[in-house]
Write a protein that holds these residues in place. Structure first.
Motif, PDB file in Angstrom:
ATOM      1  N   CYS A 221       0.822  -1.212   0.000  1.00 29.08           N
ATOM      2  CA  CYS A 221       0.000   0.000   0.000  1.00 29.08           C
ATOM      3  C   CYS A 221       0.859   1.265   0.000  1.00 29.08           C
ATOM      4  N   HIS A 222       0.452   2.209  -0.791  1.00 23.60           N
ATOM      5  CA  HIS A 222       1.121   3.492  -0.811  1.00 23.60           C
ATOM      6  C   HIS A 222       0.107   4.583  -1.119  1.00 23.60           C
ATOM      7  N   ARG A 223       0.496   5.810  -0.789  1.00 24.41           N
ATOM      8  CA  ARG A 223      -0.393   6.930  -1.059  1.00 24.41           C
ATOM      9  C   ARG A 223       0.349   7.952  -1.890  1.00 24.41           C
ATOM     10  N   SER A 224      -0.398   8.866  -2.469  1.00 26.19           N
ATOM     11  CA  SER A 224       0.241   9.930  -3.230  1.00 26.19           C
ATOM     12  C   SER A 224       0.225  11.203  -2.392  1.00 26.19           C
ATOM     13  N   GLN A 225       1.185  12.054  -2.661  1.00 30.43           N
ATOM     14  CA  GLN A 225       1.279  13.308  -1.917  1.00 30.43           C
ATOM     15  C   GLN A 225       1.863  14.383  -2.813  1.00 30.43           C
ATOM     16  N   GLU A 226       1.329  15.579  -2.705  1.00 29.43           N
ATOM     17  CA  GLU A 226       1.859  16.699  -3.481  1.00 29.43           C
ATOM     18  C   GLU A 226       2.852  17.479  -2.650  1.00 29.43           C
ATOM     19  N   ASP A 227       3.875  17.958  -3.293  1.00 27.65           N
ATOM     20  CA  ASP A 227       4.874  18.792  -2.634  1.00 27.65           C
ATOM     21  C   ASP A 227       5.055  20.044  -3.487  1.00 27.65           C
ATOM     22  N   PRO A 228       4.111  20.991  -3.381  1.00 33.30           N
ATOM     23  CA  PRO A 228       4.176  22.181  -4.242  1.00 33.30           C
ATOM     24  C   PRO A 228       5.125  23.236  -3.674  1.00 33.30           C
TER      25      PRO A 228
END
Lengths: 279, 367
Positions: free
Chosen positions: B275-282
């Protein structure tokens, strides 16, 4: 080995934004690369991952007609971080799009049969594409029943669209609201209370539904009681989705990956899972 | 096991390490660091944990050392191959926004580092085969995992020192190595049985110019593996997938939840959990953003988030998800259980929850 990158969105542009209700809006999109737009094809019931710059992605079903290849419509309810942000987009704004993903409605099985399409809450969106597909091929199908239930009469949208659908031959549109208003012209109560008005042959019909799981369980129960085989009852499921490729694990419903095994399932595939809370 | 065995004297192991460092961008192997076995860059044979032994028990991992010379007399550390291929954190792509608001998406090239690893275990190979199925053999192969998998060369070592938490014999995955390695070693007192198990592995083995192993050496190797298969812990003899899906309301789930902290240690050390999740790093100005993926856990509150609610709100629901998926869902998804008997989830659970004991309780005839 060189592989296509299934995680990389394509650039898309908002052609039009339509406010459907206080919390519901439709984004009409096109891919900015004309070649990509021309190559884009989907089946009713599939979904896209929409990406809002700097915020993230969200899975949204496609509501446009698959034969109208120039636009891709998504009807969205603003509930979370991404959807609240998407609600602020206007015509000309840009976003990302990946898709289409998943297994859609059984349009092949539905040919030549009666159809009963039941939706609840604001959950009509995943079947709109299937309804448009069927009504464009009206002679290929038997009697069509469209049943829409909402919690409150004020939640009812797309009245024009239902009127247009009801004008087709051998097509019945039934509407219900749990809570009515003084001028509400349709049924007050549950969608299942309208089932004695359905015109269909249970042994030769395809049932499609989407909406709250409690409603779908009740509809399935009543359809089985009318001797509809469980394999002819189809549901569009929702779960958390991050990757849409079957890798991230979030959308699992028991042993099923909703993003790739679904989102549309036949009732016999998931009946037992639907009875368990907290899956 | 059918591959012809050669004999690698212990003094020859440095040659193998040198060859691997020469042929690949890096060579990793087991070293003892911070009291645990970890896969780290390996260039000298002296770095290997000669005489080190791990003692694992529910909620416990301790290492001791004696004057032994055997370098692989330990079972495993908290991680082996998973983080090398499915990395804990990885940028997938970057998006740039110009002044008109147009977006341009650019994929990050996965680091194509060619890595050789010495010391993978049978349970690690079994887990690798499962991760390969998950990330590479579906409709959408993962190019990031795939790039690193392409450059991986594995020297696996048959396990001769299972610890108290091991149950690979019961899961059917060890202690002898199954498919997936390039070279397999069996450690003897004065050296190793060595066999190439892939074309590159056989080529590497041939380049070492070793003598064939004697009958006595091969016999000694077989006995080691047979002895290592005598493990205390075992999975219940039951159709776990059927039992778990049929007993979603079993009272044992609530009893586990009374102890489980939902910390996610088990999923972090599990060699198959994907399992993994996505994440934004703006960036603050909004001109670009990095799109990352990070390991996630079905024990984290947001895992089953939907429309502002959490579908698996209670720890009971989350533990049930984990165990039912691992021993049930995997069978439907990938044709076998997702557990390879490594025992890591038992050792690294801070409260010592033992999956084999919980499965036994859940499979008992009466509820």
């Amino acid at each position: 080995m060189t592989m296509a990158n299934p995680y990389l969105p394509l650039s898309a542009r908002v052609l039009e934004r339509i406010q459907e209700s206080p919390t519901l809006f439709t984004l009409r999109l096109e891919l900015t690369d004309p070649k990509a737009q021309a190559a884009y094809a989907f089946a009713p019931g599939q979904f896209n991952m929409l990406y809002l710059h700097g915020v993230g992605e969200v899975a949204i079903s496609i509501v446009s007609d698959p034969t109208e290849g120039q636009v891709i419509d998504h009807t969205i309810r603003a509930v979370g971080r991404v959807t609240h942000g998407l609600a602020k987009l206007r015509a000309g704004d840009h976003l990302g799009l990946r898709g289409p993903f998943g297994r859609g409605w059984p349009m092949g099985q539905a040919q030549g049969r009666d159809l009963v399409i039941v939706t609840g809450g604001l959950g009509c969106a995943p079947v709109v594409s299937a309804i448009e597909y069927v009504l464009r091929r009206r002679d290929d199908h038997g009697r069509v029943n469209i049943v829409q239930g909402v919690k409150h009469a004020d939640d009812f949208i797309w009245r024009d669209r239902y009127d247009r659908w009801a004008a087709h031959p051998r097509t019945k549109v039934l509407i219900a609201a749990d809570v009515g208003t003084p001028l509400w012209p349709w049924h007050v109560g549950l969608v299942t209370e309208l089932f004695d008005q359905l015109a269909f042959d249970p042994k030769h019909a395809t049932i499609m539904m989407c909406g709250p799981e409690g409603m779908m369980r009740a509809v399935a129960r009543d359809m089985l009681a009318m001797d509809v085989p469980d394999r002819d009852i189809w549901l569009s499921m929702e779960r958390n989705m991050h990757c849409a490729t079957g890798h991230c694990g979030h959308c699992q419903l028991g042993p099923r990956f909703v993003c790739k095994d679904g989102p549309v399932f036949s009732y016999d595939e998931i009946a037992e899972l639907l009875q368990v809370k907290g899956l | 096991m059918d591959e012809p065995n050669q004999f690698l004297p212990r003094a020859g192991l440095q040659t193998l390490i040198d060859r691997l460092n020469h042929a690949f961008d890096r060579c990793l192997g087991p070293v003892v660091l911070d009291g645990i076995v970890q896969m780290r860059p390996l260039s000298r044979v002296e770095q290997l944990p000669a005489g080190h032994h791990d003692h694992q028990a529910p909620g416990s991992y301790r290492m001791t050392r004696d004057d032994g010379t055997r370098q692989f007399d330990w079972a495993n550390g908290p991680q082996a191959l998973k983080p090398l291929l499915f990395t804990p954190e990885e940028p997938l792509w970057r998006v740039d926004r110009d002044d008109t608001g147009r977006l341009a998406f650019t994929p990050h090239n996965p680091m194509r580092q060619r890595t050789a690893v010495i010391g993978a275990r049978a349970c690690d190979l079994a887990a690798l085969r499962l991760q390969d199925q998950h990330f590479l053999h579906g409709e959408h192969p993962d190019p990031y995992y795939g790039a690193r998998r392409d450059g991986l060369f594995l020297v696996a070592v048959d396990c001769s020192h299972p610890t108290d938490t091991c149950f690979c014999a019961s899961s059917g995955d060890g202690p002898g190595c199954g498919d997936g390695a390039d070279i397999v070693l069996t450690e003897l007192d004065d050296g190793f049985l060595l066999r190439g198990t892939s074309d590159p592995g056989r080529a590497m083995a041939a380049s070492l110019g070793l003598a064939a192993a004697t009958t006595a050496q091969r016999q000694a190797g077989r006995e080691r593996i047979v002895a290592a298969a005598a493990q205390q812990r075992a999975l219940p003899d039951a159709d776990l997938s059927a039992v778990l899906f049929a007993r979603q309301d079993h009272p044992q789930w609530a009893r586990i939840a009374d102890r489980c902290l939902a910390c996610g240690n088990c999923t972090a050390v599990c060699p198959t959990c994907f399992c993994h999740r996505s994440q934004e790093d703006p960036v603050l100005g909004g001109s670009h953003s990095e799109h990352l993926r990070l390991w996630d856990s079905c024990f984290s509150p947001g895992h089953a988030y939907l429309h502002g609610a959490h579908l698996r709100e209670s720890i009971r629901d989350r533990y049930r998800q984990w165990l039912t998926h691992k021993f049930g869902g995997w069978v439907t998804q990938y044709g076998r259980s997702g557990c390879t008997g490594c025992g890591r989830c038992i050792s690294w659970c801070p409260v010592g929850i033992d999956v084999t004991a919980e499965l036994a309780a859940l499979t008992e005839a009466t509820k």
